[in-house]
Design a protein around this motif. Structure first.
Motif, mmCIF file in Angstrom:
data_model
loop_
_atom_site.group_PDB
_atom_site.id
_atom_site.type_symbol
_atom_site.label_atom_id
_atom_site.label_comp_id
_atom_site.label_asym_id
_atom_site.label_seq_id
_atom_site.Cartn_x
_atom_site.Cartn_y
_atom_site.Cartn_z
ATOM 1 N N HIS A 175 1.012 1.911 -8.081
ATOM 2 C CA HIS A 175 -0.010 1.078 -7.944
ATOM 3 C C HIS A 175 0.266 -0.402 -8.060
ATOM 4 C CE1 HIS A 175 -4.010 -0.782 -9.036
ATOM 5 N NE2 HIS A 175 -4.577 0.224 -8.199
ATOM 6 N N THR A 179 0.182 -2.444 -4.555
ATOM 7 C CA THR A 179 -1.094 -3.599 -4.405
ATOM 8 C C THR A 179 -0.600 -5.015 -4.703
ATOM 9 O OG1 THR A 179 -1.276 -3.426 -6.945
ATOM 10 C CG2 THR A 179 -2.783 -1.976 -5.503
ATOM 11 N N ASP A 210 -7.438 -0.405 -3.665
ATOM 12 C CA ASP A 210 -6.565 -1.704 -4.013
ATOM 13 C C ASP A 210 -5.726 -2.036 -3.133
ATOM 14 O OD1 ASP A 210 -8.343 -1.612 -6.351
ATOM 15 O OD2 ASP A 210 -7.153 -0.423 -7.573
ATOM 16 N N ALA A 211 -4.988 -1.178 -2.494
ATOM 17 C CA ALA A 211 -3.996 -1.771 -1.469
ATOM 18 C C ALA A 211 -4.312 -2.271 -0.479
ATOM 19 C CB ALA A 211 -2.856 -0.543 -1.351
ATOM 20 N N HIS A 212 -3.622 -3.140 0.227
ATOM 21 C CA HIS A 212 -3.826 -3.793 1.443
ATOM 22 C C HIS A 212 -3.010 -3.053 2.606
ATOM 23 C CE1 HIS A 212 -4.979 -7.249 -1.018
ATOM 24 N NE2 HIS A 212 -4.180 -7.427 -1.521
#
Length: 350
Positions: A175, A179, A210-212
Motif C-alpha cells: 500500500h 500509493t 488510495d492508489a493513482h
C-alpha cells in the motif's frame, strides 16, 4: 518457554471458547484476559504478553483504538479475532493492518463446532507465527530513515517490468509503495502476495481507494501494461508464456507457498532479462530468494526491504545473505528509487 497471550474479548462465550482452544496447547500460556481495550492497556505492563489477541467491537476502547495505543506505547504482535474480519469486511481488515495489527482471524460464522479441531490448529499456527515477529513502535518505525545501503550490482539502461513479492506485513508495505507512485508511472508492477483465501479481492479494493494506478488481478493471456499493478490470483502461481503473456501455472514451490514469489520472479527474469526488476518486501520464510537470484543473474535490478522497516525481516534477509540483492532500501526509499530509475532510463532512451 510458552508463548504468553493476552485475550481481549467482551463476549463471555467467545472468551471461554478461545481459552479452551489455547489451553489445549502446552506451547501457549494465557497470562491475562480483558473485556475491552481499556482493561487491556492496564494489564499489558503487568503481564507483558508476547502476543495480544483482541476482538474488534468493544467499548469503551475497541480493537482498532487498542491496536493504535499498543503500537504507540507497548509495541508487540496483535492478532484481531472478530466476526467483522470476514472476506467482505475490507475496510475493517485493512484498517486494522494499517494501524499495526499483524494478522486477522475470522471467528467461525456458524455454530457448528465440528470444525473445532481445524479452527484450533489454524489459530495456534497464527499465534506461533506472530510470536516470532518483532514489532516496533510507530515512532521508532524507520520508514522515514535512509539506510543508504546499496551494492549496485546491476544498473541496466532500461526497465520494462517490476516484480514485487511480499508475505506477512506485505499488504501495508505494498500500500505504501503503490500509493507513492504517480498515475503516469510507465512500468507495470506485478505482485505475488501471500494472503489468506478470500482476502485478495479486499486487498485490491483497499489499494484502489488510495492508489493513482490501476490495480487488478492478472488475467490469463493479458500482456502487462503501464500504469497498472497486477496481482497473482489466489490458489495459482503467476508466470509468463513465451510471448510474454500471463499464465497461471502449476509451479512446484519448494517452500509450499502459493502464489509463489520465486515462480513470478524467475518468469519475469526469463522474459524481461536485464530490463526486469524485483522487489522483495517483508515476510517470513525463503520464498523469493531463488527468484531474486534469477533476476540478478539476468542482469536486472534487485531490491530488498531493509531490516528496520520490515515487519518481518525474513525473506529479504535471506535474499540479502545470498549476495543477490543490489539495493537494500527502507520502505519509504523504494518508490523514489524507482522513479529515479525510470527517469534515467527515459533519458538514456531519448
Amino acid at each position: 518457554m510458552p508463548i504468553k497471550v493476552l485475550l481481549v474479548e467482551d463476549s463471555l462465550i467467545a472468551l471461554e471458547l478461545l481459552q479452551r482452544l489455547l489451553r489445549s496447547s502446552p506451547e501457549v500460556e494465557i497470562v491475562g484476559t480483558a473485556r475491552n481495550g481499556r482493561e487491556a492497556l492496564e494489564l499489558i505492563p503487568q503481564v507483558n504478553p508476547s502476543v495480544i489477541c483482541t476482538d474488534l467491537h468493544m467499548a469503551p476502547i475497541d480493537g482498532l483504538e487498542l491496536t493504535k495505543e499498543v503500537m504507540a506505547k507497548f509495541p508487540r504482535p496483535i492478532l484481531v479475532i472478530s466476526n467483522s474480519v470476514q472476506e467482505d469486511d475490507t475496510r475493517n481488515i485493512f484498517g486494522l493492518l494499517q494501524a499495526g495489527a499483524v494478522d486477522i482471524f475470522p471467528k467461525p460464522i456458524s455454530g457448528d463446532y465440528r470444525e473445532y479441531e481445524q479452527v484450533k490448529q489454524r489459530l495456534l499456527a497464527k499465534i506461533k507465527m506472530l510470536s516470532q515477529v518483532t514489532v516496533k513502535a510507530k515512532s521508532q518505525h524507520p520508514e522515514w530513515q535512509s539506510t543508504g545501503a546499496s551494492a549496485h550490482i546491476n544498473d541496466p539502461s532500461s526497465l520494462r517490468a517490476i516484480a514485487i513479492g511480499a508475505s506477512t506485513g506485505g499488504p501495508q508495505a505494498i500500500h505504501k509503495l503503490v500509493t507513492s507512485l504517480p498515475p503516469d508511472f510507465p512500468i507495470p508492477l506485478i505482485c505475488a502476495q501471500h494472503i489468506g483465501d478470500g482476502f485478495l479481492t479486499g486487498l485490491i479494493s483497499w489499494l484502489k481507494e488510495d492508489a493513482h494506478l490501476n490495480v487488478k488481478v492478472a488475467q490469463i493471456g493479458e500482456t502487462p501494461a503501464p500504469k497498472t499493478v497486477y496481482f497473482a490470483p489466489e490458489r495459482a502461481h503467476l508466470e509468463f508464456d513465451a510471448q510474454g503473456k500471463f499464465i497461471y501455472s502449476n509451479f512446484i514451490s519448494a517452500n509450499g507457498t502459493c502464489p509463489s514469489i520465486d515462480a513470478l520472479f524467475r518468469s519475469v527474469a526469463r522474459i524481461y532479462g536485464s530490463s526486469s526488476a524485483s522487489i522483495l518486501l517483508t515476510g517470513m520464510g525463503t520464498d523469493g530468494v531463488v527468484g531474486t537470484e534469477a533476476v540478478a543473474a539476468a542482469g536486472g535490478i534487485t531490491i530488498a526491504q531493509d531490516e528496520q522497516s520490515c515487519l518481518v525481516f525474513g525473506m529479504s534477509k535471506f535474499a540479502i545473505d545470498s549476495g543477490s540483492v543490489g539495493h537494500i532500501l527502507s520502505l519509504s526509499e523504494i518508490a523514489p528509487f524507482l522513479l529515479t530509475k525510470v527517469a534515467n532510463c527515459q533519458l538514456v532512451e531519448s
